[in-house]
Structures are given as C-alpha cells and as structure tokens.
Enzyme design. Structure first.
Site, PDB file in Angstrom:
ATOM      1  N   GLU A 265      38.188  -7.114 -13.882  1.00 17.95           N
ATOM      2  CA  GLU A 265      38.988  -6.456 -14.922  1.00 17.95           C
ATOM      3  C   GLU A 265      40.339  -7.139 -15.011  1.00 17.95           C
ATOM      4  OE1 GLU A 265      39.849  -2.309 -14.488  1.00 17.95           O
ATOM      5  OE2 GLU A 265      37.792  -1.784 -13.942  1.00 17.95           O
ATOM      6  N   GLU A 319      39.190   4.027 -24.607  1.00 13.66           N
ATOM      7  CA  GLU A 319      38.479   5.179 -24.037  1.00 13.66           C
ATOM      8  C   GLU A 319      39.355   6.412 -24.255  1.00 13.66           C
ATOM      9  OE1 GLU A 319      36.064   4.124 -20.290  1.00 13.66           O
ATOM     10  OE2 GLU A 319      37.699   2.672 -20.306  1.00 13.66           O
ATOM     11  N   LYS A 322      40.357   9.312 -21.505  1.00 13.42           N
ATOM     12  CA  LYS A 322      41.094   9.052 -20.276  1.00 13.42           C
ATOM     13  C   LYS A 322      42.390   9.851 -20.262  1.00 13.42           C
ATOM     14  CE  LYS A 322      39.682   4.591 -18.450  1.00 13.42           C
ATOM     15  NZ  LYS A 322      40.132   3.230 -18.097  1.00 13.42           N
ATOM     16  N   GLU A 328      46.771   4.096 -21.056  1.00 13.54           N
ATOM     17  CA  GLU A 328      45.440   4.200 -20.450  1.00 13.54           C
ATOM     18  C   GLU A 328      44.335   4.247 -21.504  1.00 13.54           C
ATOM     19  OE1 GLU A 328      44.145   4.405 -17.350  1.00 13.54           O
ATOM     20  OE2 GLU A 328      46.038   4.010 -16.338  1.00 13.54           O
TER      21      GLU A 328
END
Length: 433
Positions: A265, A319, A322, A328
C-alpha cells in the site's frame, strides 16, 4: 537433500510490471464487479490487491492477465493456523484458477493489530496454507474457451511501517526488538520460500508530521536539495526511496538481503479536514503521478539502483464507510461512477497517458513547526512498543504509516438506504398524483 525453493511469481504480471492497485471494500456504493473489471482492463494496472476473497470480481477478471494479490483477513488466521485441513479447505474455496494469483498475504498489519493472540498464529497459518497449495507449475493452459491458471503462489504477510524501530537515516533501518519472537520466524519463512517482504509506507504521514514546504517537495518527488544519509553517504531526493531503503537496511541487517520487498500500500489523499492541509487533489496527483513515473523509469533507489519494486497504489476507489478524518475516505484514484478523481497516466490506450512528470504544486497550507521529525526529516518510527487497536482510531505512533483502518459502519449504511427508499417512495407517490 533440501527441498527445492518455490519460484518467485509475485512479479509475473504482464500488463504493467511494477504497478498494482488496492481494492478496498469498506463502502456501500462500489460499482458492480464487471464494471470494476472493465475499468481495470482500460488501464496499465497489472495487479490488484484484494483484502479478502472477492469471487465475483475475480470471475469478471478472467482472461484479462491482471494478477491477484489475494488477502487472508486477520479474522481467518486462527482458523488457518488451527490445522492443515482448515487451510486446505480455505485454499480450495478461495484460491482462483481463472486468473493468475501472484501471492497470498496472510493477514494485514497483523503484528501491529493490537490483538496479541494473532502474532503466534501467523507463522503456523502461513505454513499450513503453503502446504495446502496444489502442486503444479506456472504454465497457463487453455481449457475450452477459458484460461485455467495452475500456479504456485508465494505466501507472505503485510506489515505496517510500525515494525521499524528506526528509519532515520535510511541506513539505520532496524526492526523493533520486541517483535523478534514473531517476526524473525516469518522472515526465515520468506527467505526459505522465495517470498517477498510486504509493507505499507505512506510519505503522506511523514508530511503530516512536518508541514514545511521542503518536506512536501521531498514527499512529492518534486525538486529539492536532497538529504544526505550520514551513515551511507547516499543522497535521497524523495521520501518513498528513503522509506524503502530503510526497510532494505533492516532486512539486510538481519541477514535477509535476498528477500525482496513489495509495497502493498502507498497513496495520498486528495481531500481532508480543515487541519489536513496536505490532502489536496494537486498533491495526490503529484505524489501518485510522480511515483508511477519513478517506478516506470526503473531507476531504483540510492541503495538499490536500477531495481524497481512492485507497488500497489492505495486505492482504486474511496471507501465511504471508513471512520476517522475525511482523508481516510479520500484515497481513491477513481470515483464510484468510474471517472478519475485525477489523471496520473494509467490509461492503457496509446496517446492517452498523462505526462511522465507532474508540475510542482504550491503548499496548500501555512507551514507549521516540525512535529516529531528529526532535522533531516526522514520518516521516523516511534521507539516505543508499536501497535494499533484493531477497528479503532488511535494516536499515530509513526510518521511512516497509516493505522489500521476503522471498521465499516454497517448500521449507518442501513439507515442511509432506508432514507433513500423513503425518498423514492415519496417520488413515486407524487408522480402517480
């Protein structure tokens, strides 16, 4: 006579040798798997990392030559460690045969998950899963109109940068002594089986700890004076190389110079809260675009010149479920309507790629005094015992890594779906009237 080592297959993807992407699923608005597969096929991305088995997406990728880095969720590790039979059942149910599987990662940042019961189960789970892999070769055979891949995938696990106790300067890279009991046997396993050491470095968090303009340029691969490693005499011009070489130094110091590194990542958010000045579209485009250009150049790092590294960008989509700060939920390269948040030159068709380098951007926030960075400004891990609490946001203990992600808020998602259903019912009633 020692058993022959298994072949290294994690860099065998034919599309773009060094570039992959993470497919996170802590969201309630992801496109259908077939649409995601078509999006990936339209890019030069050659690899996709899955955090857990995704049979529908795998089926949609059949015949595309896009390889899979298949993840075993942390919650499945105890089951795999419990018996060879359990690992065999997991392998039979979840390892695809219609796409190349470049590697299987057992757990994600497990040694820093905050659950002390998982660490002693990591190696047994990896050993059982390796033994459960079917015998075969890397030959691709055509059966009817489908491709059947018989492939021996390597087994590894993914770490956060919190496994390092030192990374400044890069030549001083070292692992936390407190983790030796769990980490050293895993490193032996990787060496014996030709598997890579997988880790998640994030220069973004180094900048978040030191918002000086020169640190931003260093993190974004932009022009800067460079930083000299007093221990090696090498000069570094970007944070990614500095972090990568710190990992390399830590492995070399323990006798694992033959173990390759995979970046599982790395990424940069394009949006953040008011106090996250570095999270902008310009900075995200600069980091990811210049990183892709850096990887494609195969220039390598100061410590390992001429050798690129398999790198999985974080992430394909945002996402939305999250928790934590806005950043984030803002790492996606693409929106869920399949349009790009910004262009970093990943288009597969000739003539559509963006320029190899990105125009330097100005600092988006007022520079602040250094917060916890050394004068040289490298990514430095806290010297205390590393760790995060699984599923919770905790104070960051390193400028190098992102803490374990927050759990999805399924209840909130359900409420949102009910609200939309109510809106739709009201619209239908008005139309009928």
């Amino acid at each position: 006579m020692a058993a022959p080592k298994r072949p290294k297959l994690y860099n065998a993807a034919p599309s773009q040798s060094f570039i992959g992407v993470n497919y996170g699923t802590i969201a309630d608005n992801l496109p259908p798997p077939a649409s995601t597969a078509n999006l990936l096929k339209s890019t030069s991305i050659g690899k996709v990392r899955l955090y857990e088995p995704q049979p529908d997406l795998v089926a949609a990728l059949a015949g595309s030559n896009i390889s899979i880095l298949l993840g075993v969720p942390n919650g499945d590790v105890p089951n795999l460690a419990s018996s060879p039979a359990a690992a065999s059942a997991w392998a039979a149910a979840n390892i695809p045969t219609t796409v190349p599987v470049s590697a299987i990662s057992v757990g994600n940042e497990l040694l820093n998950s905050g659950d002390p019961t998982l660490a002693p189960q990591l190696l047994p789970a990896m050993q059982n899963l390796l033994a459960a892999l079917p015998a075969g070769s890397t030959t691709k055979a055509r059966i009817s109109s489908q491709h059947l891949y018989v492939r021996i995938a390597v087994i590894s696990t993914v770490h956060s940068m919190a496994v390092l106790s030192s990374s400044d300067p890069p030549s001083s890279g070292a692992f936390h002594a407190d983790l030796a009991g769990s980490l050293d046997p895993v490193l032996d396993f990787l060496k014996q089986n030709g598997a890579p050491f997988m880790i998640n470095p994030y220069p973004y968090f180094a900048y978040a700890s030191d918002t000086r303009p020169e640190t931003l340029a260093f993190c974004l691969f932009q022009p800067n004076p460079g930083r000299v490693d007093a221990g090696s005499g090498l000069t570094y011009t970007n944070m990614f190389d500095a972090q990568l070489d710190a990992i390399r130094a830590a492995l070399d110091a323990k006798g694992y110079s033959g173990v390759d590194i995979v970046i599982a990542e790395t990424g940069w958010p394009y949006k953040g809260d008011a106090d996250e000045g570095g999270a902008t579209v310009d900075n995200a485009r600069a980091y990811n675009g210049n990183l892709v250009a850096h990887l494609k150049s195969q220039v390598g790092t100061p410590r390992t010149p001429g050798k690129s590294v398999d790198t999985y960008l974080f992430a394909l989509y945002d996402e939305d479920l999250k928790g934590g700060p806005e950043s984030e939920r803002s790492f996606g390269l693409y929106r869920t309507d399949l349009t790009a948040n910004y262009d970093i030159g990943l288009a597969a068709a000739p003539g559509t790629a963006a320029p190899a380098t990105v125009t330097p951007v100005t600092v988006q926030n007022t520079p602040q005094p250094s917060r916890g960075m050394t004068p040289t400004g490298y990514c430095v891990t806290a010297a205390g015992v590393p760790g995060t609490t699984q599923g919770q946001q905790v104070p960051q203990t390193s400028s190098c890594y992102i803490p374990a992600g927050a759990v999805s808020r399924r209840a909130d998602a359900a409420v949102r779906r009910l609200v939309w259903l109510g809106v739709l019912l009201c619209l239908v009633t008005l139309v009928r009237k």
